[in-house]
Design an enzyme around this catalytic site. Structure first.
Site, short mmCIF file in Angstrom:
data_model
loop_
_atom_site.label_atom_id
_atom_site.label_comp_id
_atom_site.label_asym_id
_atom_site.label_seq_id
_atom_site.Cartn_x
_atom_site.Cartn_y
_atom_site.Cartn_z
N ASN A 9 -14.15 -20.93 -3.37
CA ASN A 9 -15.30 -20.43 -2.58
C ASN A 9 -16.41 -21.47 -2.70
OD1 ASN A 9 -17.45 -19.08 -1.47
ND2 ASN A 9 -17.54 -17.47 -3.05
N LYS A 11 -19.15 -21.58 -1.15
CA LYS A 11 -20.49 -20.99 -0.93
C LYS A 11 -21.31 -21.87 0.02
CE LYS A 11 -19.98 -18.71 -5.35
NZ LYS A 11 -20.57 -18.12 -6.54
N HIS A 95 -18.54 -10.13 -1.29
CA HIS A 95 -18.86 -10.94 -2.47
C HIS A 95 -20.15 -10.41 -3.10
CE1 HIS A 95 -20.10 -14.31 -4.95
NE2 HIS A 95 -18.84 -14.68 -4.94
N GLU A 97 -22.69 -11.80 -4.19
CA GLU A 97 -23.93 -12.40 -3.66
C GLU A 97 -24.32 -11.76 -2.34
OE1 GLU A 97 -22.50 -16.41 -3.99
OE2 GLU A 97 -22.58 -16.21 -6.17
N GLU A 167 -14.39 -9.62 -9.63
CA GLU A 167 -15.35 -10.63 -10.07
C GLU A 167 -16.50 -9.93 -10.80
OE1 GLU A 167 -15.16 -14.45 -7.63
OE2 GLU A 167 -16.43 -13.08 -6.50
N GLY A 173 -20.98 -17.81 -11.97
CA GLY A 173 -21.93 -18.91 -12.05
C GLY A 173 -22.69 -18.97 -13.36
N SER A 213 -16.61 -17.86 -13.21
CA SER A 213 -16.54 -19.00 -14.13
C SER A 213 -15.11 -19.42 -14.49
CB SER A 213 -17.37 -18.72 -15.40
OG SER A 213 -18.74 -18.58 -15.06
P1 PGA Z 1 -18.05 -19.21 -10.15
O1 PGA Z 1 -18.10 -18.32 -8.81
O2 PGA Z 1 -16.64 -19.68 -10.31
O3 PGA Z 1 -19.02 -20.34 -9.89
O4 PGA Z 1 -18.48 -18.32 -11.27
C1 PGA Z 1 -17.05 -17.44 -8.49
C2 PGA Z 1 -17.35 -16.71 -7.21
O5 PGA Z 1 -18.52 -16.41 -6.94
O6 PGA Z 1 -16.43 -16.42 -6.41
#
Ligand code: PGA
Length: 250
Positions: A9, A11, A95, A97, A167, A173, A213
């Site tokens: 992803n 983003k 997601h 976010e 997730e 992140g 992560s």
């Molecule tokens: P990350 O993000 O691997 O940077 O923690 C995962 C995601 O948001 O799908």
């Protein structure tokens, strides 16, 4: 057996030049991988150029969002058919976010899943608890609400197109990964819910991937768990080396 899925992803990152260069690196080293489904989700405006770059490879493309209407006066939105036409095969829905910053709810997630499937896209549906919910012992009830609401009234045919991504929001992140055991518990719980709502066969076939992560140094332990079928990778998918290592998990 469920085929492992490793999805990157990206983003809201990368210029078009960066995206093309990263895709080119991936094409050269993992473009022909057959035993793992490799997916990348670039910013939607890069989908079409990347579909040309990745033509003839086994790497599939995903969008990071869609809108649930077919067309019309919805300034700024993108339909499932547009994603399909631009070369998308999958679409990430719900997601954290999007839930956190753009008001996505289980109800909108549900509408988007249905529309995605109508547009012949495979939805990657994200669920996960925030830190306070985990600390209050509400992880399973949060997941239950998200799964029941997000997958509401799907037919067996529709659910068979879905990928679920667990997730935990506190792991995204932040550099804090759920331990393989913590992730496995939730994956097992989701599979049991799908068994109860749909059927044993649907539950056994459902891919449930982990995100939060994921890095080259934790992917192997995560993938060793029975109910973890892959990963949704954010930060570590922006560098060819680390994403390639994750795809080559052992
Ligand atoms: P990350 O993000 O691997 O940077 O923690 C995962 C995601 O948001 O799908």
């Amino acid at each position: 057996m469920r085929m492992p899925i490793i999805a990157g992803n990206w983003k809201m990152n990368n210029t078009l030049k960066d995206s093309l260069s990263l895709a080119n690196h991936l094409k050269k080293s993992i473009g022909n991988v057959k035993h793992i489904k490799v997916i990348i989700a670039p910013p939607v405006i890069h989908l079409y150029p990347l579909s040309l770059e990745l033509k003839g490879t086994n790497i599939d493309l995903a969008a990071q969002n869609l809108y649930w209407e077919k067309d019309g006066a919805f300034t700024g939105e993108i339909s499932g058919d547009m994603i399909k036409e631009a070369g998308g095969t999958y679409v990430i829905i719900g997601h954290s976010e999007r839930r956190q910053y753009f008001g996505e709810t289980d109800e909108t997630v549900n509408k988007k899943i249905i529309k995605a499937i109508e547009s012949n896209l495979y939805p990657i549906v994200c669920v996960g608890e925030v830190l306070s919910e985990r600390e209050e012992g509400e992880t399973f009830s949060t997941i239950e609400t998200q799964i029941k609401g997000g997958l509401k009234d799907l037919t067996e045919d529709q659910i068979s197109k879905v990928v679920v991504a667990y997730e935990p929001v506190w792991a995204i992140g932040t550099g804090k990964t759920a331990t393989p055991q913590q992730a496995e518990e939730v994956h097992e719980y989701i599979r049991k819910m799908i068994n109860d709502i749909f059927s044993h066969n649907i539950a056994t076939a459902l891919p449930i991937i982990y995100g939060g992560s994921v890095k080259p140094d934790n992917i192997d332990a995560l993938m060793a768990k029975a109910n973890i079928d892959g990963a949704l990778v954010g930060g570590a998918s922006l560098k060819a080396d680390s994403f390639i290592r994750i795809v080559n998990f052992s």
